[in-house]
Design a protein around this motif. Structure first.
Motif, PDB file in Angstrom:
ATOM      1  N   SER A 191      14.336   9.258   3.173  1.00  0.00           N
ATOM      2  CA  SER A 191      15.592   8.749   2.600  1.00  0.00           C
ATOM      3  C   SER A 191      16.293   7.733   3.490  1.00  0.00           C
ATOM      4  O   SER A 191      17.515   7.589   3.448  1.00  0.00           O
ATOM      5  N   SER A 192      15.545   7.063   4.332  1.00  0.00           N
ATOM      6  CA  SER A 192      16.143   6.053   5.211  1.00  0.00           C
ATOM      7  C   SER A 192      15.746   4.658   4.760  1.00  0.00           C
ATOM      8  O   SER A 192      14.769   4.483   4.029  1.00  0.00           O
ATOM      9  N   TYR A 193      16.520   3.665   5.200  1.00  0.00           N
ATOM     10  CA  TYR A 193      16.198   2.275   4.902  1.00  0.00           C
ATOM     11  C   TYR A 193      15.329   1.724   6.033  1.00  0.00           C
ATOM     12  O   TYR A 193      15.588   1.978   7.213  1.00  0.00           O
ATOM     13  N   LEU A 194      14.342   0.954   5.664  1.00  0.00           N
ATOM     14  CA  LEU A 194      13.446   0.366   6.645  1.00  0.00           C
ATOM     15  C   LEU A 194      13.759  -1.110   6.799  1.00  0.00           C
ATOM     16  O   LEU A 194      13.960  -1.819   5.810  1.00  0.00           O
ATOM     17  N   GLN A 195      13.802  -1.551   8.036  1.00  0.00           N
ATOM     18  CA  GLN A 195      14.108  -2.954   8.314  1.00  0.00           C
ATOM     19  C   GLN A 195      12.806  -3.734   8.490  1.00  0.00           C
ATOM     20  O   GLN A 195      11.960  -3.376   9.308  1.00  0.00           O
TER      21      GLN A 195
END
Length: 244
Positions: A191-195
């Motif tokens: 559930s995290s955003y990836l850069q």
């Protein structure tokens, strides 16, 4: 003591080559060991020889280091173009390789390298100076200026005349050719955003495709097939995962 002795020698023509050689030895030793930034009072015998250049202005204390002192001294007394180019190269290297955070110091370094690289006729240190300046520009992402210096080296010297010829040709090709790089961190949390980082050069346009990857599916293919080289998905893995 040796610098003090030759600096006060009555026969300047006889003393000049010895004095210059000692200054180079001092500067190269300080630059290699400490980056050259050693205050003058810390080195005995370097304060008041008659041959010395004047002290730097009070508002420019960053110049008052022993290696700069020695190389400015060479520029003042030398009558040899190669020695002057060598001194300018060392002054430029210690300022560009060991930045102080002082904008004037950094600008001086670039100026010294430019003076060394532009000195004509060429001498034993010209190719070193051009290569150093080209690397400086390339490291600061000034690719136009870097390409100009690499081209200057190729135009000034024939292959075999300088150890930097092949490197200059390779760097020039690398700077001019189209290239794009995509990267991302290798740690993933649910559930995290990836850069994703994208860099490119010499491209008018590029098309990026994002694909949803199921780690379990990819790992299953990896076990059945040879592990992909350089981290690239095999054709089977690439075709197995749906695109967004």
């Amino acid at each position: 003591k040796a610098l003090d002795y030759w600096g006060h020698a009555p026969d300047m023509e006889a003393a000049r080559p010895r004095y210059i050689a000692l200054n180079f030895k001092l500067a190269e030793n300080l630059i290699n060991r400490f980056g050259g930034v050693i205050p003058l009072p810390a080195v005995k015998g370097l304060v008041h020889p008659d041959i010395l250049p004047p002290a730097p202005p009070a508002n420019e204390p960053w110049r008052n280091d022993a290696a700069s002192w020695a190389m400015r001294n060479v520029l003042r007394v030398s009558q040899n173009a190669a020695e002057k180019t060598h001194a300018q190269l060392l002054l430029g290297q210690m300022r560009t390789r060991y930045p102080s955070g002082n904008a004037d110091w950094d600008k001086e370094g670039e100026t010294y390298l430019e003076q060394a690289a532009e000195a004509r006729p060429v001498n034993d240190w010209t190719d070193d100076a051009i290569n150093e300046l080209a690397q400086y520009y390339n490291n600061h992402s000034d690719y136009v200026a870097a390409a100009a210096q690499y081209q200057s080296l190729l135009d000034t010297f024939q292959k075999g005349q300088t150890p930097f010829w092949d490197q200059a040709q390779n760097m020039l090709d690398q700077i001019k050719k189209p290239q794009a790089t995509i990267g991302m961190i290798d740690a993933f949390a649910p559930s995290s955003y990836l850069q994703v980082s994208v860099s490119y050069r010499n491209l008018k346009q590029a098309r990026l495709v994002l694909r949803r990857v199921q780690p379990a599916t990819v790992l299953a293919f990896w076990k059945e097939q040879e592990r992909p080289r350089n981290g690239q998905l095999s054709d089977g893995c690439r075709n197995a995962v749906p695109a967004f």
